[in-house]
Design a protein around this motif. Structure first.
Motif, PDB file in Angstrom:
ATOM      1  N   GLU A 192       0.842  -1.202   0.000  1.00 23.05           N
ATOM      2  CA  GLU A 192       0.000   0.000   0.000  1.00 23.05           C
ATOM      3  C   GLU A 192       0.874   1.247   0.000  1.00 23.05           C
ATOM      4  O   GLU A 192       0.553   2.260   0.618  1.00 23.05           O
ATOM      5  CB  GLU A 192      -0.931  -0.035   1.224  1.00 23.05           C
ATOM      6  CG  GLU A 192      -1.989  -1.116   1.100  1.00 23.05           C
ATOM      7  CD  GLU A 192      -2.449  -1.694   2.439  1.00 23.05           C
ATOM      8  OE1 GLU A 192      -2.390  -0.970   3.451  1.00 23.05           O
ATOM      9  OE2 GLU A 192      -2.838  -2.880   2.467  1.00 23.05           O
TER      10      GLU A 192
ATOM     11  N   ASN B 299       2.644   4.660  -0.992  1.00 20.38           N
ATOM     12  CA  ASN B 299       2.171   5.829  -1.723  1.00 20.38           C
ATOM     13  C   ASN B 299       3.301   6.820  -1.907  1.00 20.38           C
ATOM     14  O   ASN B 299       4.464   6.499  -1.681  1.00 20.38           O
ATOM     15  CB  ASN B 299       0.951   6.439  -1.027  1.00 20.38           C
ATOM     16  CG  ASN B 299       1.249   6.742   0.435  1.00 20.38           C
ATOM     17  OD1 ASN B 299       2.373   7.109   0.773  1.00 20.38           O
ATOM     18  ND2 ASN B 299       0.257   6.572   1.294  1.00 20.38           N
TER      19      ASN B 299
ATOM     20  N   ASN C 178       0.683  -0.825  -6.086  1.00 19.08           N
ATOM     21  CA  ASN C 178       0.740   0.016  -4.901  1.00 19.08           C
ATOM     22  C   ASN C 178      -0.115   1.247  -5.177  1.00 19.08           C
ATOM     23  O   ASN C 178      -0.920   1.230  -6.120  1.00 19.08           O
ATOM     24  CB  ASN C 178       2.200   0.404  -4.610  1.00 19.08           C
ATOM     25  CG  ASN C 178       2.946  -0.690  -3.859  1.00 19.08           C
ATOM     26  OD1 ASN C 178       2.658  -0.948  -2.709  1.00 19.08           O
ATOM     27  ND2 ASN C 178       3.902  -1.353  -4.516  1.00 19.08           N
ATOM     28  N   TYR C 179       0.051   2.297  -4.382  1.00 17.36           N
ATOM     29  CA  TYR C 179      -0.684   3.534  -4.644  1.00 17.36           C
ATOM     30  C   TYR C 179       0.298   4.633  -5.048  1.00 17.36           C
ATOM     31  O   TYR C 179       0.124   5.794  -4.705  1.00 17.36           O
ATOM     32  CB  TYR C 179      -1.467   3.961  -3.403  1.00 17.36           C
ATOM     33  CG  TYR C 179      -2.433   2.926  -2.885  1.00 17.36           C
ATOM     34  CD1 TYR C 179      -3.380   2.365  -3.746  1.00 17.36           C
ATOM     35  CD2 TYR C 179      -2.415   2.513  -1.560  1.00 17.36           C
ATOM     36  CE1 TYR C 179      -4.284   1.408  -3.288  1.00 17.36           C
ATOM     37  CE2 TYR C 179      -3.311   1.562  -1.082  1.00 17.36           C
ATOM     38  CZ  TYR C 179      -4.247   1.005  -1.957  1.00 17.36           C
ATOM     39  OH  TYR C 179      -5.129   0.073  -1.515  1.00 17.36           O
TER      40      TYR C 179
ATOM     41  N   SER D 277       2.143   7.513  -6.877  1.00 17.03           N
ATOM     42  CA  SER D 277       1.572   8.559  -7.728  1.00 17.03           C
ATOM     43  C   SER D 277       2.680   9.471  -8.223  1.00 17.03           C
ATOM     44  O   SER D 277       3.860   9.229  -8.001  1.00 17.03           O
ATOM     45  CB  SER D 277       0.523   9.341  -6.933  1.00 17.03           C
ATOM     46  OG  SER D 277       1.136   9.886  -5.776  1.00 17.03           O
TER      47      SER D 277
ATOM     48  N   ASN E 201      -0.608   1.252 -10.485  1.00 16.71           N
ATOM     49  CA  ASN E 201      -0.347   2.331  -9.541  1.00 16.71           C
ATOM     50  C   ASN E 201      -1.159   3.540  -9.995  1.00 16.71           C
ATOM     51  O   ASN E 201      -2.089   3.388 -10.801  1.00 16.71           O
ATOM     52  CB  ASN E 201       1.156   2.642  -9.500  1.00 16.71           C
ATOM     53  CG  ASN E 201       1.904   1.701  -8.565  1.00 16.71           C
ATOM     54  OD1 ASN E 201       1.682   1.722  -7.363  1.00 16.71           O
ATOM     55  ND2 ASN E 201       2.764   0.847  -9.123  1.00 16.71           N
ATOM     56  N   LYS E 202      -0.811   4.703  -9.503  1.00 11.24           N
ATOM     57  CA  LYS E 202      -1.542   5.907  -9.903  1.00 11.24           C
ATOM     58  C   LYS E 202      -0.580   6.910 -10.524  1.00 11.24           C
ATOM     59  O   LYS E 202      -0.693   8.109 -10.293  1.00 11.24           O
ATOM     60  CB  LYS E 202      -2.207   6.540  -8.671  1.00 11.24           C
ATOM     61  CG  LYS E 202      -3.230   5.637  -8.015  1.00 11.24           C
ATOM     62  CD  LYS E 202      -3.731   6.298  -6.749  1.00 11.24           C
ATOM     63  CE  LYS E 202      -4.973   5.612  -6.238  1.00 11.24           C
ATOM     64  NZ  LYS E 202      -5.512   6.292  -5.056  1.00 11.24           N
TER      65      LYS E 202
END
Ligand SMILES: *[C@@H]1O[C@H](CO)[C@@H](O)[C@H](O)[C@H]1NC(C)=O
Ligand SMILES: *[C@@H]1O[C@H](CO)[C@@H](O)[C@H](O)[C@H]1NC(C)=O
Ligand SMILES: *[C@@H]1O[C@H](CO)[C@@H](O)[C@H](O)[C@H]1NC(C)=O
Ligand SMILES: *[C@@H]1O[C@H](CO)[C@@H](O)[C@H](O)[C@H]1NC(C)=O
Ligand SMILES: *[C@@H]1O[C@H](CO)[C@@H](O)[C@H](O)[C@H]1NC(C)=O
Length: 943
Positions: free
Chosen positions: A365, A367, A388-389, A391, A412-413
């Protein structure tokens, strides 16, 4: 005097000794006689001919040659144990090694006689076929090393070992022992190495073990041990290696391990440990593996900082919290995948880790953004931050990772554009940026990634057109560009696309261009959900390996041309008309979702498979790619020029072959694709009828343009000459070769039955044949692996590379690739790891090196094919995974037509299944070597 039998052979060898005076021997009359008796006691002659026994192979004498101190009979194919008591008459014996034979029992005379030899230090019975209980060792007061590994010993261990008061090293691994771990291993407690792995020991790790204060190594992996590790294990202060993997251990990782300053390697993966990772656990370690447990809590801040630490694997646990910020400069491999880690990837933490080669933080998780500092880990070969997150934008510094082979950032972002200096990652094989929010156009620099095999950019917001020179990705086998906003002209596609080309759900418009027809190896073409209009180009039908053509939801019209019946065409939501047979249509019930799920599995498998830039070459030669239909029509009238012979040589001594092989006829045969009999990963086989009427296989090497610069022709010939001299009834050896301007051809005897794959999956083979094939292949492989200085490995071991001389006699083929695709002779940096989907061991994805253990895995898959009758991969699911999913009810995977013939057959199949399952162990170290595999298979005979 003899319990041995007077067979004609031992009688002959006795005569021999009578005629040779033993003038050279300094041995006592007594020992010379005993050794002579020993030499006669073998059922088969051993190479012991010299008058002086000290000169015999495997016999070691002391400095003055006056007494025998060592006898090694390893690999002498011994099956009768009658010689053993004779050997015990050598009262000066210190070492006795009878490993790698076929002994099935140890006579009582041995344990009583040899037990009296005070100086006997080493006994090695490993890799035999010993059955029953462990013998009781009475006497043996001086024995320091006992190796009984890789046998079929069973039962519980009681007092059998109590007399071994000097024992330093005990290896009972790979047997069928059960019950609790032996705790009284000789009373003087000098034990240093204890290896009991791969048995069925259960219960607790006994506290008594902790009193062996001199233990330096313990390996208990792959047993059924339960309960927790004794909390005072820290008492073993000399311990260097502790391996507890693959058991049913529970409880916490004891903090007392921290007290062991010598402990360098600790593995307890695949258990059911709970609780936290103890702070300080890595203080003295170089390697820690606690993967696949239930560990929770946060990762101790000091976990990665000790300076000697090289490998840490905590993947697949329940760990949470953030990543440690201080990282040891010697760290080489870090795996934290599949946990619940959150927070940022520390911006400086990894910047100084020069040796970091594998970094896997996927499925967490995390970020924040990808730190630019990662760009200074110049040795990174694998970077996996997927799922994952994460960004923000991709840092351009990633372009500095010149050694990167695999980059996985999908799911991902990430936003912003793909940096243009991604083009600097010249070694990149897999690039996966899919399922992010990347925008802008695909940089044209991407087309300079000449090793790229898999490119996944789907599910982003990419716009603009596909780079014009995308076809310069000459080894790309899969291109996923779906679910973006791409438009414009579709350029010429990479020539070796095979797995899939997906342009779906974009903004492409206008007519579908001509040119896809030249992608003769492509299996799935997805153009659905675009704005394509007009008629289908007629060259689509030239895609000879196509299985799915997805055209739905476009503005296409006109008739669907006639495809082969293997092709499913989905044209829903178009105005296309189908005038051909019904079976070409995709039934309305077949949902698109089903397809993409299969594809996803296939992607995962292929991602692990295609690590080095070897793509499948197609049957037709390069030139014919663009005009297959023209070549076909001209072949009949012989206008196609034959390959120009640069060099041709006969390798075989056989007069028959030498007079039959006609090189110009061979070159004529290979111009016609109708003569193709079989394709394997690296080769294409043609069948040639020579003017004499004799038939041969001609094998074209599909990679030879890469490794055969003119100056290496001589080496090529030399390597083949060596191979031609190999002499094993289960190995396919070359008879002749031709070097042409574009590639190389090797001639072999014609094998009318074809490959194991074709026979097994095309007809009914009874169990006797399958078992005999398994033994034959194992024999061939164990022969090839047996060249001690340079074992011969197989790059692509599959049922397609096994030929069948008869339905019971296999030949291992495609043996030359390992010699010919040698990194020192090619331009690749790694030894090429490729091969057929389904047969590749999992570790090749990281190690990128072909190994014997890797071959054993592929052989295990072949065994599973023989047992199940199923192909190595079905609908993207590997046979191994499918079989493992039935591990509790193994009988369900057996080929029903074969296993129901008799209870005996069924039992044998279940026994072979056990062998297959060890061969496909995830850990390469858990796999036996080919010799042992062969022994195990031979043992099955007696079930
Ligand atoms: C020869 O062997 C016998 C029995 O094996 C033994 O009793 C005898 O002492 C030995 N002689 C010598 C000189 O070692
Ligand atoms: C451990 O090894 C040392 C040195 O070899 C030896 O002196 C000591 O007696 C051994 N310990 C035991 C319990 O035998
Ligand atoms: C681990 O423990 C959990 C519950 O404590 C249990 O459900 C699971 O089956 C265990 N797994 C193994 C591999 O023993
Ligand atoms: C990095 O690896 C090399 C080669 O294995 C080794 O010699 C060197 O000591 C390592 N560097 C560190 C900081 O551990
Ligand atoms: C990327 O996303 C971040 C927020 O995560 C935002 O601040 C930034 O403006 C975005 N950049 C682009 C180019 O969209």
């Amino acid at each position: 005097m003899g319990r041995y039998e007077y067979t004609p052979i031992s009688f002959l060898s006795m005569l021999f000794f009578c005629f040779c005076p033993m003038v050279l021997s300094l041995l006592s009359q007594n020992q010379t006689e005993t050794m002579t008796n020993l030499s006669r006691s073998f059922l088969f002659p051993v190479p012991w001919n010299d008058p002086n026994p000290c000169a015999w192979k495997g016999v070691t004498c002391d400095n003055t040659d006056s007494s025998v101190v060592g006898i090694s009979l390893s690999g002498f194919s011994l099956s009768s144990p009658d010689f053993l008591p004779v050997a015990c008459k050598i009262e000066t014996l210190e070492h006795l090694d009878v490993s790698n034979n076929r002994l099935s029992s140890i006579p009582d005379g041995f344990t009583t006689e040899c037990g009296k030899i005070k100086g006997l230090k080493l006994l090695n019975f490993s890799s035999n076929m010993l059955e029953g209980d462990l013998p009781t060792f009475n006497g043996f007061n001086g024995l320091e090393t006992l190796d009984m590994s890789f046998n079929q010993l069973r039962g519980r261990i009681g007092s059998e070992l109590d007399g071994l008061v000097s024992l330093k090293s005990l290896n009972l691994s790979f047997n069928n022992f059960m019950g609790s771990l032996p705790a009284k291993l000789g009373k003087s407690m000098v034990l240093e190495w204890l290896v009991l792995s791969n048995n069925h020991f259960d219960g607790k790790i006994p506290d008594e073990l902790l009193s062996y204060e001199n233990l330096t190594g313990i390996d208990l992996k792959t047993n059924e041990l339960s309960q927790s590790i004794p909390s005072n294990i820290g008492m073993l202060s000399k311990l260097e290696t502790l391996i507890l993997s693959s058991n049913k251990l529970i409880g916490e990782i004891p903090a007392s391990l921290l007290d062991i300053t010598n402990l360098s390697s600790f593995a307890a993966n695949q258990n059911n440990f709970t609780g936290p990772v103890p702070p300080g656990i890595t203080k003295y370690l170089t390697s820690l593996d606690l993967s696949f447990n239930q560990l929770s809590g946060t990762i101790p801040e000091d976990l990665l900082s000790p300076s000697q630490l090289q490998v840490v694997d905590l993947s697949n646990n329940q760990l949470s919290g953030s990543l440690p910020t201080r990282v040891s400069p010697s760290l080489c491999r870090l795996r934290f995948g599949s946990n619940h880690l959150s927070g940022n990837i520390p911006s400086d933490g990894f910047a100084i880790v020069q040796n970091l080669t594998y970094l896997e933080l996927d499925d967490n998780e995390l970020n924040g953004s990808i730190p630019a500092g990662l760009g200074s880990c110049r040795n990174l070969a694998l970077l996996n931050l997927a799922q994952n997150y994460l960004s923000g934008e991709l840092p351009p510094q990633l372009g500095d990772l010149g050694n990167l082979h695999v980059l996985q950032l999908q799911l991902n972002k990430l936003n912003g554009t793909i940096p243009t200096n991604i083009g600097q990652l010249k070694k990149l094989i897999t690039l996966n940026l899919s399922s992010n929010f990347l925008s802008g156009s695909i940089p044209s620099e991407i087309t300079s990634l000449s090793s790229l095999t898999l490119l996944y950019l789907q599910s982003n917001k990419l716009n603009g057109s596909i780079p014009t020179h995308i076809s310069s990705l000459t080894v790309l086998v899969e291109l996923q560009l779906g679910q973006n906003q791409l438009s414009g002209v579709i350029p010429k596609m990479p020539p070796k696309l095979q797995v899939a080309l997906n342009l779906s759900s974009n903004h492409f418009s206008g007519p579908i261009p001509r040119g896809f027809g030249s992608l003769a190896g492509l299996e799935i073409l997805d153009l659905s959900n675009n704005i394509f209009s007009g008629q289908l180009p007629d060259d689509l039908t030239a895609m000879s390996d196509l299985t799915q053509l997805l055209l739905s939801n476009n503005q296409l019209s006109g008739e669907i041309p006639k495809f082969s019946q293997n092709v499913q065409v989905d044209y829903r939501g178009t105005n296309l008309r189908n005038t051909t047979a019904e079976h070409n249509q995709l039934p309305n019930t077949a949902s698109k979702k089903g397809i993409s799920v299969n594809l996803a599995i296939l992607i995962a498998i292929v991602a692990a498979s295609f690590l080095v830039g070897i793509a499948i070459q197609l049957v037709v030669s390069k030139k014919s790619h663009h005009h297959p239909e023209v070549v076909q029509s001209l072949v009949g009238s012989r206008i196609v020029p034959y390959p120009k012979i640069i060099e041709s040589n006969l390798l075989t001594p056989s007069v028959l072959h030498r007079s039959s092989i006609d090189f110009s006829k061979a070159m004529e045969v290979v111009t016609d694709t109708l003569n193709v009999t079989l394709k394997t990963w690296f080769s294409t086989y043609y069948t040639a009828i020579m003017p004499s009427g004799s038939i041969y296989f001609i094998k074209k090497l599909n990679y030879s343009d890469k490794i055969l610069p003119v100056e290496s022709h001589e080496k090529f010939g030399k390597e083949l000459e060596v191979l031609a001299k190999l002499n094993n009834s289960n190995v396919m050896t070359p008879l002749a070769y031709v070097l042409s301007t574009d590639t190389a051809y090797i001639l072999y005897e014609f094998i009318s039955n074809g490959s194991l794959f074709d026979v097994l999956h095309g007809s009914m083979l009874d169990w006797a044949s399958r078992y005999s094939i398994a033994i034959g292949v194992a024999q061939g492989l164990s022969y090839l692996h047996g060249f001690v200085s340079s074992p011969m490995l197989l790059l692509d071991l599959s049922s397609k590379s096994i030929m069948l001389k008869s339905l019971k006699e296999p030949l291992v083929g495609d043996i030359e690739h390992y010699k010919l695709i040698d990194p020192s002779k090619s331009t690749w940096d790694f030894s090429p790891v490729a091969g057929s989907v389904g047969y590749l061991p999992p570790e090749y994805a990281y190690t990128m090196t072909v190994t014997m253990a890797g071959n054993v895995y592929s052989f295990g898959v072949i065994l599973l094919e023989l047992l199940t009758g199923e192909p190595p991969e079905t609908d993207g699911i590997e046979l191994v995974k499918w079989v493992l999913s039935y591990s509790r009810n193994p009988q369900h995977i057996l080929d029903i037509n074969v296993c129901r013939t008799s209870q005996e057959v069924r039992n044998q199949m279940l026994a072979v299944l056990k062998v297959a399952l060890v061969c496909v162990s995830t850990s390469p170290k858990a796999r036996p070597d080919m010799d042992s595999v062969l022994q195990m298979l031979l043992n099955v005979n007696e079930v």
